[in-house]
Design a protein around this motif. Structure first.
Motif, PDB file in Angstrom:
ATOM      1  N   HIS A  70       8.621  10.412  10.692  1.00  0.00           N
ATOM      2  CA  HIS A  70       8.072  11.680  10.203  1.00  0.00           C
ATOM      3  C   HIS A  70       8.236  11.795   8.689  1.00  0.00           C
ATOM      4  CE1 HIS A  70       7.888  13.057  14.409  1.00  0.00           C
ATOM      5  NE2 HIS A  70       8.996  12.343  14.533  1.00  0.00           N
ATOM      6  N   LEU A  71       8.521  10.687   8.046  1.00  0.00           N
ATOM      7  CA  LEU A  71       8.792  10.654   6.610  1.00  0.00           C
ATOM      8  C   LEU A  71       7.565  10.149   5.860  1.00  0.00           C
ATOM      9  CD1 LEU A  71      12.066   9.138   5.099  1.00  0.00           C
ATOM     10  CD2 LEU A  71       9.852   8.897   3.948  1.00  0.00           C
ATOM     11  N   MET A  72       7.197  10.886   4.819  1.00  0.00           N
ATOM     12  CA  MET A  72       6.174  10.428   3.881  1.00  0.00           C
ATOM     13  C   MET A  72       6.648  10.848   2.489  1.00  0.00           C
ATOM     14  SD  MET A  72       3.047  13.133   4.459  1.00  0.00           S
ATOM     15  CE  MET A  72       3.275  14.909   4.294  1.00  0.00           C
ATOM     16  N   THR A 110       1.881   8.623   7.557  1.00  0.00           N
ATOM     17  CA  THR A 110       0.876   9.541   7.014  1.00  0.00           C
ATOM     18  C   THR A 110      -0.488   9.309   7.646  1.00  0.00           C
ATOM     19  OG1 THR A 110       2.054   9.421   4.903  1.00  0.00           O
ATOM     20  CG2 THR A 110      -0.114  10.446   4.889  1.00  0.00           C
ATOM     21  N   ILE A 111      -0.941   8.075   7.608  1.00  0.00           N
ATOM     22  CA  ILE A 111      -2.284   7.783   8.123  1.00  0.00           C
ATOM     23  C   ILE A 111      -2.343   7.991   9.640  1.00  0.00           C
ATOM     24  CG2 ILE A 111      -4.091   6.045   8.340  1.00  0.00           C
ATOM     25  CD1 ILE A 111      -3.639   7.139   5.480  1.00  0.00           C
ATOM     26  N   GLY A 112      -1.259   7.643  10.329  1.00  0.00           N
ATOM     27  CA  GLY A 112      -1.216   7.879  11.772  1.00  0.00           C
ATOM     28  C   GLY A 112      -1.332   9.354  12.103  1.00  0.00           C
ATOM     29  N   PHE A 113      -0.644  10.188  11.334  1.00  0.00           N
ATOM     30  CA  PHE A 113      -0.702  11.637  11.545  1.00  0.00           C
ATOM     31  C   PHE A 113      -2.104  12.175  11.279  1.00  0.00           C
ATOM     32  CE2 PHE A 113      -0.393  16.005  10.039  1.00  0.00           C
ATOM     33  CZ  PHE A 113       0.446  16.597  10.987  1.00  0.00           C
ATOM     34  N   LEU A 114      -2.694  11.783  10.169  1.00  0.00           N
ATOM     35  CA  LEU A 114      -4.035  12.268   9.827  1.00  0.00           C
ATOM     36  C   LEU A 114      -5.073  11.783  10.831  1.00  0.00           C
ATOM     37  CD1 LEU A 114      -3.956  11.792   5.942  1.00  0.00           C
ATOM     38  CD2 LEU A 114      -3.723  13.937   7.217  1.00  0.00           C
ATOM     39  N   GLY A 168       7.211  15.400   3.458  1.00  0.00           N
ATOM     40  CA  GLY A 168       6.898  14.624   2.267  1.00  0.00           C
ATOM     41  C   GLY A 168       8.015  14.748   1.240  1.00  0.00           C
ATOM     42  N   LEU A 169       8.863  13.755   1.158  1.00  0.00           N
ATOM     43  CA  LEU A 169       9.945  13.783   0.167  1.00  0.00           C
ATOM     44  C   LEU A 169       9.342  13.702  -1.234  1.00  0.00           C
ATOM     45  CD1 LEU A 169      12.585  11.493   1.902  1.00  0.00           C
ATOM     46  CD2 LEU A 169      12.427  13.992   1.930  1.00  0.00           C
ATOM     47  N   THR A 170       9.904  14.494  -2.137  1.00  0.00           N
ATOM     48  CA  THR A 170       9.260  14.692  -3.431  1.00  0.00           C
ATOM     49  C   THR A 170      10.111  14.173  -4.577  1.00  0.00           C
ATOM     50  OG1 THR A 170       8.077  16.341  -4.766  1.00  0.00           O
ATOM     51  CG2 THR A 170      10.180  17.035  -3.786  1.00  0.00           C
ATOM     52  N   GLN A 204       0.838  -1.196   0.000  1.00  0.00           N
ATOM     53  CA  GLN A 204       0.000   0.000   0.000  1.00  0.00           C
ATOM     54  C   GLN A 204       0.877   1.251   0.000  1.00  0.00           C
ATOM     55  OE1 GLN A 204      -2.380  -0.657   3.531  1.00  0.00           O
ATOM     56  NE2 GLN A 204      -4.057  -1.498   2.337  1.00  0.00           N
ATOM     57  N   SER A 205       0.311   2.367  -0.487  1.00  0.00           N
ATOM     58  CA  SER A 205       1.069   3.604  -0.538  1.00  0.00           C
ATOM     59  C   SER A 205       0.166   4.810  -0.309  1.00  0.00           C
ATOM     60  CB  SER A 205       1.774   3.751  -1.889  1.00  0.00           C
ATOM     61  OG  SER A 205       0.825   3.881  -2.937  1.00  0.00           O
ATOM     62  N   THR A 206       0.779   5.945   0.023  1.00  0.00           N
ATOM     63  CA  THR A 206       0.086   7.229   0.111  1.00  0.00           C
ATOM     64  C   THR A 206       0.965   8.272  -0.576  1.00  0.00           C
ATOM     65  OG1 THR A 206       1.109   7.843   2.222  1.00  0.00           O
ATOM     66  CG2 THR A 206      -0.984   6.638   2.337  1.00  0.00           C
ATOM     67  N   ASP A 207       0.340   9.377  -0.959  1.00  0.00           N
ATOM     68  CA  ASP A 207       1.069  10.468  -1.621  1.00  0.00           C
ATOM     69  C   ASP A 207       0.413  11.780  -1.202  1.00  0.00           C
ATOM     70  OD1 ASP A 207       2.354  12.256  -3.308  1.00  0.00           O
ATOM     71  OD2 ASP A 207       1.455  11.480  -5.139  1.00  0.00           O
TER      72      ASP A 207
END
Length: 315
Positions: A258-260, A305-309, A224-226, A5-8
Motif C-alpha cells: 500500500h506504499l507509493m 500505484t499502477i495496480g491500484f489505478l 504516498g510517502l512524501t 521505472q517510477s511513479t509519483d
C-alpha cells in the motif's frame, strides 16, 4: 545501475504554471520547475499526478481551476510522450512503457462551491482524484490546521458519495482527523493519502497516525510517502535515510503493498538532501535496495500505484 521505472502521485507544477504562464514544462530554462519532461524521462517515470491547487490569494471559484486544467491540456499533455490517464485501461497500459501517464487531481474543493454539477464537469474534463480541502476549512471539510478540528459537512458527505459514484479517487492527505474518520465511515470505495508521512516517525499535523494508516490499508488504499522535509524529520534537514524510516514504519504496519510516493515537488521551497527533483529518483532507489528486495522496491515505485489505478479508476 539499471534503469528503474517510477511513479509519483503528487506535484504542483500546475500551480507554478498558473502563477507564471511563461514557464515551460517541456523545457524549463529558468530552472524554476522541479518537475519537467526531461526530468521525468531521467527518472524513467511512467506516471505523474498533476494537482490543481488554487492559492489563497486567488478567487475560490471554477475560474482558476479551469485555467489550471487548460494549462494541463496545453502545456503538459502536448509534451512528447505524455498520455492522459483517465481509465483503468489507461493506467494498465503504462506498464508496457513508451509513454508517461499524466493523472489530474484537485487539491481542495473550495472552487466547486458545494455544487456536485461542478464535480461532474471536472470529471468529464479528466479529474480523477480529489482532496476535499487544503489545510484549513471550506464548505466540505476541516483541514489539519483548522482550530476547531471539525469533520465533514453535509455537503462534504454528499461530495464523497458523488466521487464514489463517478469513480473519482478521494485523497485524505490534508484532512483533519475527524474529517478523515468521517470519510472512512462514508466512502464505499478505497481512498488514498497522496502525500503524507508517518506521524509516529515525525510528529507533524500533516502526517498520518498509525490508526489512520491501518484504516487506509484495511480498505485497500494507498499511502504516498512524501519528500516535504518538515514532514520527514522534525526540526532539521532531512535526507534520504530519513525518508526510509517512514518506509520502514509503513511496512511494519503491514503497508508493503500500500506504499507509493507523492513527492510534492514544486509545492516546496526546501528539499530533502539528494531529492531535489525527479531526476534524482535513482538515489532513492539505491537507498531502498540496501534494505528491500528488488521485487519490493518495484512495488513501492510502480506496481502498487499502477495496480491500484488499474483496479479503481473507471473502466
Amino acid at each position: 545501475m539499471e534503469k528503474w521505472q517510477s511513479t509519483d502521485f503528487h506535484c504542483d507544477v500546475l500551480w507554478k504554471l498558473l502563477e507564471n504562464n511563461t514557464l515551460s514544462f517541456i523545457h524549463d530554462s529558468s530552472d524554476k520547475l522541479d518537475v519537467t519532461l526531461p526530468r521525468l524521462q531521467q527518472a524513467e517515470s511512467i506516471m505523474q499526478t498533476f494537482a490543481v491547487y488554487i492559492p489563497d490569494e486567488m478567487e475560490k471559484s471554477m475560474v482558476p481551476i479551469l485555467q489550471s486544467i487548460d494549462l494541463f491540456y496545453r502545456k503538459v499533455l502536448t509534451a512528447p510522450g505524455m498520455s492522459f490517464v483517465r481509465t483503468a485501461q489507461d493506467a494498465a497500459k503504462l506498464l508496457n512503457g513508451g509513454s508517461i501517464g499524466a493523472l489530474l487531481s484537485l487539491e481542495g474543493a473550495d472552487g466547486l462551491q458545494g455544487d456536485p454539477a461542478m464535480l461532474r464537469i471536472l470529471f468529464k474534463l479528466g479529474v480523477r482524484a480529489l482532496g476535499l480541502t487544503w489545510n484549513h476549512a471550506n464548505w466540505a471539510a476541516d483541514g489539519v490546521l483548522e482550530p476547531r478540528q471539525g469533520g465533514l459537512t453535509k455537503k462534504g458527505l454528499a461530495i464523497v458519495e458523488e466521487c464514489n459514484f463517478l469513480g473519482i479517487l478521494l485523497d485524505v492527505s490534508h484532512l483533519c482527523e475527524q474529517s478523515f474518520w468521517d470519510l472512512v465511515n462514508t466512502s464505499t470505495k478505497p481512498f488514498i493519502a497522496s502525500h503524507s508521512n508517518m506521524k509516529s516517525i515525525c510528529d507533524h499535523p500533516r502526517n498520518l497516525t498509525d490508526d489512520q494508516v491501518r484504516a487506509i490499508i484495511a480498505v485497500d488504499g494507498l499511502v504516498g510517502l512524501t519528500f516535504v522535509p518538515q514532514f520527514v524529520r522534525s526540526g532539521g534537514r532531512a535526507d534520504i535515510d530519513d525518508v526510509l524510516k517512514h518506509v520502514e514504519r509503513l511496512c511494519e504496519l503491514g503497508g508493503q503493498n500500500h506504499l507509493m510516493f507523492g513527492s510534492d515537488f514544486d509545492g516546496i521551497d526546501v528539499h530533502v538532501t539528494g531529492l531535489h527533483h525527479p531526476g534524482e529518483t535513482g538515489k532513492l532507489v539505491e537507498a531502498l535496495l540496501r534494505y528491500y528486495s528488488e521485487e519490493q522496491v518495484k512495488s513501492f515505485l510502480v506496481k502498487n500505484t499502477i495496480g491500484f489505478l488499474s483496479k479503481h479508476l473507471p473502466k
